[in-house]
Design a protein around this motif. Structure first.
Motif, PDB file in Angstrom:
ATOM      1  N   LEU A 106       0.832  -1.205   0.000  1.00  0.00           N
ATOM      2  CA  LEU A 106       0.000   0.000   0.000  1.00  0.00           C
ATOM      3  C   LEU A 106       0.866   1.254   0.000  1.00  0.00           C
ATOM      4  CD1 LEU A 106      -2.870  -0.880   2.510  1.00  0.00           C
ATOM      5  CD2 LEU A 106      -3.135  -0.280   0.105  1.00  0.00           C
ATOM      6  N   ALA A 107       1.886   1.266   0.864  1.00  0.00           N
ATOM      7  CA  ALA A 107       2.758   2.446   0.959  1.00  0.00           C
ATOM      8  C   ALA A 107       3.546   2.649  -0.335  1.00  0.00           C
ATOM      9  CB  ALA A 107       3.716   2.284   2.142  1.00  0.00           C
ATOM     10  N   LEU A 108       4.057   1.561  -0.908  1.00  0.00           N
ATOM     11  CA  LEU A 108       4.862   1.668  -2.132  1.00  0.00           C
ATOM     12  C   LEU A 108       4.024   2.159  -3.307  1.00  0.00           C
ATOM     13  CD1 LEU A 108       7.621   1.209  -3.418  1.00  0.00           C
ATOM     14  CD2 LEU A 108       7.016  -1.185  -3.757  1.00  0.00           C
ATOM     15  N   ALA A 109       2.825   1.599  -3.463  1.00  0.00           N
ATOM     16  CA  ALA A 109       1.960   2.033  -4.556  1.00  0.00           C
ATOM     17  C   ALA A 109       1.510   3.482  -4.371  1.00  0.00           C
ATOM     18  CB  ALA A 109       0.749   1.104  -4.657  1.00  0.00           C
ATOM     19  N   THR A 110       1.200   3.867  -3.134  1.00  0.00           N
ATOM     20  CA  THR A 110       0.720   5.220  -2.876  1.00  0.00           C
ATOM     21  C   THR A 110       1.836   6.247  -3.025  1.00  0.00           C
ATOM     22  OG1 THR A 110      -0.935   4.320  -1.356  1.00  0.00           O
ATOM     23  CG2 THR A 110      -0.462   6.670  -1.173  1.00  0.00           C
ATOM     24  N   ALA A 111       3.078   5.836  -2.825  1.00  0.00           N
ATOM     25  CA  ALA A 111       4.205   6.763  -2.985  1.00  0.00           C
ATOM     26  C   ALA A 111       4.510   7.057  -4.450  1.00  0.00           C
ATOM     27  CB  ALA A 111       5.447   6.188  -2.308  1.00  0.00           C
ATOM     28  N   THR A 112       3.962   6.259  -5.362  1.00  0.00           N
ATOM     29  CA  THR A 112       4.323   6.416  -6.773  1.00  0.00           C
ATOM     30  C   THR A 112       3.127   6.636  -7.703  1.00  0.00           C
ATOM     31  OG1 THR A 112       4.318   4.003  -6.933  1.00  0.00           O
ATOM     32  CG2 THR A 112       6.449   5.073  -6.596  1.00  0.00           C
ATOM     33  N   VAL A 113       2.086   5.808  -7.578  1.00  0.00           N
ATOM     34  CA  VAL A 113       1.017   5.812  -8.577  1.00  0.00           C
ATOM     35  C   VAL A 113       0.249   7.130  -8.631  1.00  0.00           C
ATOM     36  CG1 VAL A 113      -1.078   4.650  -9.380  1.00  0.00           C
ATOM     37  CG2 VAL A 113       0.835   3.312  -8.507  1.00  0.00           C
ATOM     38  N   PRO A 114      -0.157   7.752  -7.513  1.00  0.00           N
ATOM     39  CA  PRO A 114      -0.857   9.035  -7.634  1.00  0.00           C
ATOM     40  C   PRO A 114      -0.041  10.093  -8.383  1.00  0.00           C
ATOM     41  CG  PRO A 114      -1.162   8.148  -5.434  1.00  0.00           C
ATOM     42  CD  PRO A 114      -0.154   7.287  -6.107  1.00  0.00           C
ATOM     43  N   ARG A 115       1.277  10.095  -8.170  1.00  0.00           N
ATOM     44  CA  ARG A 115       2.127  11.055  -8.897  1.00  0.00           C
ATOM     45  C   ARG A 115       2.158  10.730 -10.383  1.00  0.00           C
ATOM     46  NH1 ARG A 115       3.658  14.374 -11.191  1.00  0.00           N
ATOM     47  NH2 ARG A 115       5.342  15.892 -10.959  1.00  0.00           N
ATOM     48  N   ILE A 116       2.195   9.448 -10.736  1.00  0.00           N
ATOM     49  CA  ILE A 116       2.165   9.059 -12.143  1.00  0.00           C
ATOM     50  C   ILE A 116       0.842   9.467 -12.783  1.00  0.00           C
ATOM     51  CG2 ILE A 116       2.288   7.104 -13.736  1.00  0.00           C
ATOM     52  CD1 ILE A 116       3.970   5.633 -11.662  1.00  0.00           C
ATOM     53  N   LEU A 117      -0.265   9.259 -12.057  1.00  0.00           N
ATOM     54  CA  LEU A 117      -1.575   9.616 -12.600  1.00  0.00           C
ATOM     55  C   LEU A 117      -1.707  11.122 -12.794  1.00  0.00           C
ATOM     56  CD1 LEU A 117      -3.865   7.184 -10.579  1.00  0.00           C
ATOM     57  CD2 LEU A 117      -3.129   6.970 -12.951  1.00  0.00           C
ATOM     58  N   SER A 118      -1.141  11.897 -11.874  1.00  0.00           N
ATOM     59  CA  SER A 118      -1.189  13.356 -12.047  1.00  0.00           C
ATOM     60  C   SER A 118      -0.410  13.783 -13.288  1.00  0.00           C
ATOM     61  CB  SER A 118      -0.635  14.057 -10.812  1.00  0.00           C
ATOM     62  OG  SER A 118       0.766  13.878 -10.714  1.00  0.00           O
ATOM     63  N   PHE A 119       0.634  13.048 -13.600  1.00  0.00           N
ATOM     64  CA  PHE A 119       1.411  13.321 -14.819  1.00  0.00           C
ATOM     65  C   PHE A 119       0.598  12.959 -16.058  1.00  0.00           C
ATOM     66  CE2 PHE A 119       4.757  10.957 -17.501  1.00  0.00           C
ATOM     67  CZ  PHE A 119       4.767  11.956 -18.461  1.00  0.00           C
ATOM     68  N   TYR A 120       0.004  11.751 -16.060  1.00  0.00           N
ATOM     69  CA  TYR A 120      -0.733  11.301 -17.230  1.00  0.00           C
ATOM     70  C   TYR A 120      -2.002  12.114 -17.476  1.00  0.00           C
ATOM     71  CZ  TYR A 120       2.184   7.112 -17.817  1.00  0.00           C
ATOM     72  OH  TYR A 120       3.223   6.247 -18.053  1.00  0.00           O
ATOM     73  N   TRP A 121      -2.699  12.489 -16.398  1.00  0.00           N
ATOM     74  CA  TRP A 121      -3.983  13.166 -16.567  1.00  0.00           C
ATOM     75  C   TRP A 121      -3.866  14.691 -16.638  1.00  0.00           C
ATOM     76  CZ3 TRP A 121      -6.733   9.524 -12.597  1.00  0.00           C
ATOM     77  CH2 TRP A 121      -7.228   8.404 -13.295  1.00  0.00           C
ATOM     78  N   PHE A 122      -2.888  15.254 -15.924  1.00  0.00           N
ATOM     79  CA  PHE A 122      -2.782  16.716 -15.852  1.00  0.00           C
ATOM     80  C   PHE A 122      -1.471  17.240 -16.435  1.00  0.00           C
ATOM     81  CE2 PHE A 122      -5.206  15.201 -12.099  1.00  0.00           C
ATOM     82  CZ  PHE A 122      -6.457  15.642 -12.505  1.00  0.00           C
ATOM     83  N   ASN A 123      -0.703  16.331 -17.085  1.00  0.00           N
ATOM     84  CA  ASN A 123       0.564  16.700 -17.731  1.00  0.00           C
ATOM     85  C   ASN A 123       1.530  17.375 -16.760  1.00  0.00           C
ATOM     86  OD1 ASN A 123       2.170  16.584 -20.033  1.00  0.00           O
ATOM     87  ND2 ASN A 123       1.682  18.685 -20.617  1.00  0.00           N
TER      88      ASN A 123
END
Length: 308
Positions: free
Chosen positions: A72-89
């Motif tokens: 949970l900690a590993l995914a939360t440390a990375t995936v939200p930041r990746i999604l902000s990149f993909y969705w909001f450039n």
């Protein structure tokens, strides 16, 4: 021109994008987001089920809870930041945030490796010394192992960002992944990175490498004990208690080895390969671990079905 971390007040890195597919990144983020939601739901379900089911209050399932919390900690440390990149450039990540993310990824991976080793030892003691299992792996001993795993990860991987902190970095600041890894950031430095290379390799070998060897050794001893049993049915029944753990070990080490091979030998590979391997390394264990133990453990199956 290189920039110095001491002279530049806001150095930053650029997360990797897919050349020619920038317009489709918003759609490509949907399966990534779905995998993240599945990982969060699955690991939270494991934590809730083990907490609520008294029959699962045993070392093996406490270790499983540790794995769930780490994933949970590993995914939360990375995936939200990746999604902000993909969705909001939002491609730019500050130097400090990059080092923090890098530290969390490597430290949590080291902790997960240590917990997997502890689970292998638990299986060895349960099969080879069943009468001593309850005396050796008590709840207090399990908690101490968890604390030691966290301390081991922090002590071994805290120097990685500290070694990068004083280095100047080149004007080309584009990373190979959608998040920060030590090897990736280190390759962008415009200075001698030999100390960082040597220490990073040493830390990986002394933590993940040593853990992998000890896990293999524990299963060699388990196989020797299982083969001493007379009946094949007994052998299969005893060894089946290890199947879930073996699958979890493979789900962790295969992406780790694949990512290391891509970094070492795949400099000429397409960016898509680097980005895909990085995402697999982050998400595959987090998604598969609760599914594997949910399929293999009847108590977890029953409790999850009752919750549904």
């Amino acid at each position: 021109m290189p920039f110095s971390n001491s002279s530049d007040l806001s150095p930053s890195f650029i997360l990797a994008s897919l050349p020619g597919l920038e317009a489709a990144q918003a759609w490509m983020a949907i399966p990534l987001c779905s995998a993240y939601v599945l990982a969060v739901a699955g690991n939270c379900a494991v934590l809730l089920v083990v907490r609520a089911e008294p029959s699962l209050h045993a070392p093996m399932y406490f270790f499983l809870c540790m794995l769930a919390a780490i994933d949970l900690a590993l995914a939360t440390a990375t995936v939200p930041r990746i999604l902000s990149f993909y969705w909001f450039n939002s491609r730019e990540i500050s130097f400090g945030a990059c080092l923090l993310q890098m530290f969390l990824i490597h430290t949590l991976s080291a902790v997960e490796s240590t917990v997997l080793l502890a689970m292998a030892v638990d299986r060895y003691v349960a099969i080879c010394h069943p009468l001593r299992h309850a005396a050796i792996l008590t709840n207090a001993a399990t908690a101490k192992i968890g604390l030691l795993a966290m301390a081991r990860g922090v002590l071994f991987f805290l120097p990685l960002p500290l070694l990068l902190l004083p280095l100047p970095f080149c004007s080309s600041r584009v990373l190979s992944h959608s998040f920060c890894l030590h090897q990736d950031v280190m390759n962008l430095a415009c200075a001698n990175t030999t100390p960082s290379v040597v220490y990073g390799l040493t830390a990986i070998l002394l933590v993940m490498g040593l853990d992998a060897v000890l896990i293999c050794l524990s299963y060699i001893l388990i196989l020797k004990a299982v083969l001493r049993l007379a009946a094949w049915r007994e052998r299969l029944k005893v060894f089946s208690t290890c199947i879930a753990h073996i699958c979890v070990v493979l789900a962790f080490y295969v992406p780790l080895i694949g990512l290391s091979v891509v970094h070492r030998f795949g400099k000429d590979l397409a960016p898509l390969v680097h980005i895909t391997m990085g995402n697999i390394y982050i998400l595959v264990p987090a998604v598969l671990n609760p599914i594997i133990y949910g399929v293999r453990t009847k108590q977890i199956q029953r409790r999850i079905l009752s919750l549904i």
